[in-house]
Every structure is written in structure tokens, then in C-alpha cells.
Design a protein around this motif. Structure first.
Motif, short mmCIF file in Angstrom:
data_model
loop_
_atom_site.label_atom_id
_atom_site.label_comp_id
_atom_site.label_asym_id
_atom_site.label_seq_id
_atom_site.Cartn_x
_atom_site.Cartn_y
_atom_site.Cartn_z
N LYS A 1 10.69 41.90 7.92
CA LYS A 1 9.43 42.55 7.03
C LYS A 1 8.04 41.79 7.63
N ASP A 2 8.18 40.44 7.75
CA ASP A 2 7.03 39.84 8.24
C ASP A 2 6.76 40.25 9.62
N HIS A 3 7.86 40.36 10.41
CA HIS A 3 7.42 40.89 11.85
C HIS A 3 6.92 42.11 11.96
N LEU A 4 7.40 43.12 11.11
CA LEU A 4 6.89 44.32 11.21
C LEU A 4 5.43 44.53 11.12
N LYS A 5 4.84 43.62 10.47
CA LYS A 5 3.59 43.83 10.10
C LYS A 5 2.67 43.13 11.20
N MET A 6 3.13 42.81 12.35
CA MET A 6 2.45 42.28 13.29
C MET A 6 2.61 42.88 14.49
N ARG A 7 1.72 42.64 15.53
CA ARG A 7 1.87 42.89 16.87
C ARG A 7 1.77 41.77 17.72
N PHE A 8 2.68 41.63 18.99
CA PHE A 8 2.68 40.71 19.79
C PHE A 8 2.08 40.79 21.19
#
Length: 521
Positions: A293-300
Motif C-alpha cells: 500500500k505504501d508503494h502504491l502511493k508513490m511514483r518512481f
């Protein structure tokens, strides 16, 4: 010395040592089990050496040894805070449990396997409730020192583990050298040597360093300083580490890995390559079904992956409402999750980022829902930047040829570069190898985006549309070699001459046979 030659020399020595260690263990257990002991002990040695170095740095001006510092409760408290808080290494190994101390005990016949177990327990307890807990918890869970497979009695277990530790102590792991992925290479070697008993294919979690190097060069080509990098199927972490080698600066590393043993390996590898615990976040779960869920909030800034080829997934209809997949109107088929990984990665890619993923060639031309997704990415979004065909047999566990797909969300061109690098490689004993020259040629061609005869073609979107969004590389890069023209008259003349020579020889042989009385005169 060229990178590939340096790697071959280092790997040859490492493999010889590992094989000697494996032979000590293989009579007791299968490869899938004893690799856990070898890698666990390698990692403990690193943690010990790393802590010693950090402690010496902290105490450099105090003229006091680690042992003396630990025996002074006030100094011990301050030292512990320095080691465990942000900027520290995130764990504690007490002086008596340092690797070199245990090696001395082994050499003086005073070592017991329980001492190693106590050391691991103490280290594990030191991280509880600390910022580093998530990155260190259960790292040694696969190394069961109570297992009867190490021996029936404690004395037998101690003897076997002591022998392994002494062998490991003799290895120069070149921990400072990012060109060499010690744990990843050791893992691949141990699995490949006993593939029939290991069950899991190394290709699913380990990307050869030369392939990693090419991918890393591509995703860092336009942006050398990255705020972050992400790998949704990070395996041993080799791809993430290679991106670090190619970039000037990376803020933080993110990854997800489904297999718990490999998840542990990735975290070990981060620490082995001196990535502080507060600069990486690796999660243990199924990326497609249960993404972080933390990764889904981010953009890389950079997204890289070598996912398991044509893996199965649920393709549950609920995913049509998932933002990662909903825009396409189709899900990747249950039997082939390749495009599901692509969709997931695209979703997490920053607008100005670059994504590179290794996939089987089938993704270039398969029909059905995959064709719909492929068309959407090219026609509707113009995200596809390049298709790079790689040689067959680069990865352990599969001989199939693979390709690298490069995606960008904010392209400045309306074309797709196709590179056919499938015929340029060095033949290795077990796998083919991309040389530094091969990589540089691919990368240079990628940067220049110009047609190269029988090697590369920059195709317009119109060309791709005319090919019905089939990306099969031979449709765009013509590698056909014309056969030299045959002079039929010359061939006939040669045949006639050969027949005359044959008849002449037959007559000569007949004379000899008559003289020998073998046939009648």
C-alpha cells in the motif's frame, strides 16, 4: 581488466570455495537447505566486519577498544544509540560474538554451535522496537542451527558448522565491489549446481550482472540522480544494486518479493552493499495480488524488473476496478502475467521516469487480451520507447531468448526503437554472456536512435500500426543475409570434372585389385 573477465576470475574462485563448502554439507541435506547455512554465515560475517568498522570509527578519538567500551555501561549505552539510531547500522553484535572472536574459538577448539545461536539471538533482539526492525527481522530464519541434518549430536553440529565457518573466513568477498553481487552469484551457483533438487529456478530471482548493467544504464541515461528506484519482483536485489552503480545518487530503494527466502536474500544484499537500513524498503508479498500500500502511493524515477516469465496469476475480475489495470479494459490472461507486471509498473512510473523490464518474446506478438493491452500502450499512450532483443540462454533455468521493453510516459518522439542484439554474445560454459562491448553497442544505439543495418530500426507509429501492433523484431529489423549467387554452369563443370576423376581412380584401383588377385584379370 574488462568487467566480464574480472567477473569470470572472481566467480571461478568463489565457486571453487563454495563447492568445497557445499561438499561438506551435501551429504547431510539438499542444496535448497544447505545454501541457507552458507549464505546466512556469509551474511553474519559481513555484519560483524561492518559493525567492527563502524565501532572503530565511533571510538577512534577515545583510545578505547570495543570490548572496554562495552564493559562500561555509560559508554555502552551511548555506543548502542549511535549504532541503532538513524545514521547508524541498525543492529548490535556484542564483542564476544564478533566473527573473528568465534573463528579464534574454533581454532582453539573452544567453539560450540550454541555460541553462534546465542549470537544470532542477541543480534535479533537488538533490533526489536527500533527503526531497523522491519529490515532485519527474521533475516536468519532459514538457518536452523537445531536441525538434526547438521548432525545427531551437538558435537557433530559444532564440528560441521566450524568447518563451514573456517572455509568462509578464507574467502575474499570483495564487499566494496558493486560489480560483483556476492550473495546473488553464490545463490545462483548453489542452485544451478543442484538444480534437480533445488526446485526453484535461479532465473526467477537472479538477473545476471551484465543484463542488470544494461537495464541500469538505460533507466539512468536521462537522469543520473534519482529520488528513488523500484523493482516489483526484486529477487536477490541485483537489479536495484546495479542501478545504484550507474547513478550518481539515489534517495531510496524500493522492492517487493513473494518468496520469503529470496526476500531475506534481497535485504541481506542491500546491507552487504552498504545501503543503510533507512534507505531501502523491501516488502514480502505477491506484487500483483497484494501490492504494498505504501508503494502504491508513490511514483518512481526508475522502475526495473525481471519478473518470472509467463507466470500464473488470478486475473480476478475485481482487478478491472483496480487503478493499475482499469484503463486498459482487459486483464492479462491467467496463464501469462507478463502484461500484468507491465501494467503494475507503468502505474507506479513517474511522469519523467524510465522503466525497463525483461520479458519473453511472446509479449511482442501474442494475441487476445495481450494484444489489446499492447495496442493501448502504443496507440493510446505512446509509452513504448524501445524493444531490445537479447541472445538466448542468458539466464539460468531457461534457454529462451528474451527482450527488454523500455517505457516512458513523457516521450519526446513518435517512434519506437527496435534493436536486434540476439546474435552478439560470448558463449559461456553454461550460459551465454553479454560482453562490455555488446552492452556498449546496445546502449549507444539506444541513445542515438538511428537505423543500423541488420541491427536496429527506428519505427514510426504508422509502421507499427500497419503491422497491427505486432512487435516481433524481424518485422522491423531485417537480418536476412543474401546467399552468394551461384554460377550453375561452373557447378556443372565441376561435377563433370569430379566424375572424370572418379572414373580414373576406379580404373586405377581395378588394376591394383587384379594384381593382388582379389578380382579376376
Amino acid at each position: 581488466m574488462p568487467t566480464e573477465e574480472k567477473q569470470k576470475n572472481q566467480q571461478s574462485e568463489l565457486h571453487k570455495r563454495l563447492w568445497d563448502i557445499a561438499n561438506d554439507l551435501r551429504g547431510n541435506m539438499e542444496a535448497i537447505e544447505f545454501k541457507n547455512y552458507i549464505l546466512g554465515l556469509i551474511f553474519y560475517r559481513f555484519l560483524s566486519d561492518n559493525l567492527e568498522s563502524k565501532v572503530n570509527e565511533i571510538l577512534s578519538e577515545d583510545n578505547i577498544t570495543y570490548e572496554d567500551a562495552w564493559n562500561n555501561l555509560d559508554v555502552q549505552k551511548e555506543l548502542s544509540e549511535n549504532l541503532l539510531n538513524k545514521g547508524g547500522i541498525g543492529y548490535i553484535i556484542e564483542p564476544k560474538y564478533l566473527w573473528k572472536k568465534m573463528i579464534n574459538l574454533i581454532k582453539t577448539n573452544k567453539f560450540l554451535i550454541q555460541i553462534l545461536q546465542d549470537a544470532i539471538n542477541k543480534l535479533s533482539n537488538s533490533i526489536l522496537g527500533k527503526d531497523s526492525e522491519e529490515d532485519f527481522i527474521n533475516l536468519f530464519e532459514d538457518m536452523d542451527l537445531d536441525s538434526s541434518k547438521l548432525g545427531k549430536y551437538e558435537e557433530d553440529k559444532t564440528k560441521l558448522i566450524s568447518k563451514v565457518m573456517l572455509n568462509i573466513d578464507d574467502i575474499d568477498f570483495e564487499m566494496h565491489n558493486v560489480e560483483i553481487d556476492v550473495l546473488g552469484d553464490a545463490y545462483e551457483f548453489l542452485i544451478s549446481k543442484f538444480a534437480s533438487t533445488a526446485g526453484k529456478k535461479a532465473g526467477e530471482f537472479y538477473t545476471p550482472q551484465q543484463v542488470s548493467k544494461l537495464i541500469a544504464k538505460i533507466v539512468t541515461a536521462s537522469k543520473k540522480e534519482l529520488k528513488n528506484v523500484y523493482d516489483p519482483t526484486c529477487g536477490s536485489g541485483s537489479l536495484l544494486l546495479r542501478v545504484a552503480k550507474e547513478s550518481k545518487k539515489i534517495g531510496k530503494f524500493y522492492g517487493q518479493e513473494m518468496v520469503s527466502t529470496t526476500f531475506n536474500l534481497a535485504r541481506m544484499n542491500m546491507l552487504l552493499h552498504h545501503i543503510p537500513f533507512d534507505r531501502f524498503n523491501i516488502v514480502n508479498n505477491d506484487t500483483l495480488e497484494h501490492p504494498s500500500k505504501d508503494h502504491l502511493k508513490m511514483r518512481f524515477d526508475a522502475v526495473v524488473a525481471n519478473p518470472p516469465y509467463s507466470a500464473k496469476w488470478s486475473a480476478d475480475q475485481k482487478f478491472l476496478d483496480d487503478e493499475r489495470f482499469s484503463a486498459y479494459g482487459k486483464l492479462a490472461p491467467k496463464s501469462k502475467a507478463d502484461y500484468a507486471f507491465v501494467q503494475h509498473m507503468i502505474y507506479l512510473l513517474d511522469d519523467n521516469g524510465t522503466m525497463a523490464v525483461v520479458l519473453p518474446h511472446g509479449v511482442l506478438f501474442r494475441g487476445g487480451s495481450e494484444a489489446v493491452i499492447r495496442k493501448y500502450l502504443i496507440k493510446n499512450k505512446n509509452y513504448l520507447d524501445a524493444v531490445i532483443g537479447l541472445p538466448a540462454n542468458l539466464f539460468y533455468g531457461t534457454q529462451i531468448p528474451t527482450c527488454i521493453l523500455v517505457f516512458k510516459k513523457c516521450k519526446t518522439n513518435d517512434n519506437v526503437l527496435f534493436i536486434d542484439a540476439s546474435r552478439e554474445f560470448d558463449s559461456g560454459k553454461n550460459q551465454n554472456i553479454l560482453t562490455d562491448e555488446n552492452i556498449e553497442k546496445i546502449f549507444k544505439t539506444y541513445l542515438e536512435r538511428k537505423d543500423v543495418d541488420k541491427y536496429a530500426h527506428c519505427a514510426t507509429l504508422k509502421e507499427i500500426e500497419e503491422n497491427e501492433y505486432n512487435l516481433n523484431i524481424p518485422r522491423y529489423v531485417d537480418t536476412f543475409e543474401e546467399e552468394p549467387e551461384i554460377d550453375i554452369h561452373e557447378v556443372l563443370a565441376n561435377i563433370k570434372k569430379l566424375e572424370e576423376e572418379k572414373n580414373s581412380l576406379d580404373k586405377e584401383i581395378e588394376v591394383y585389385l587384379k594384381e593382388l588377385g582379389i578380382i579376376e584379370k
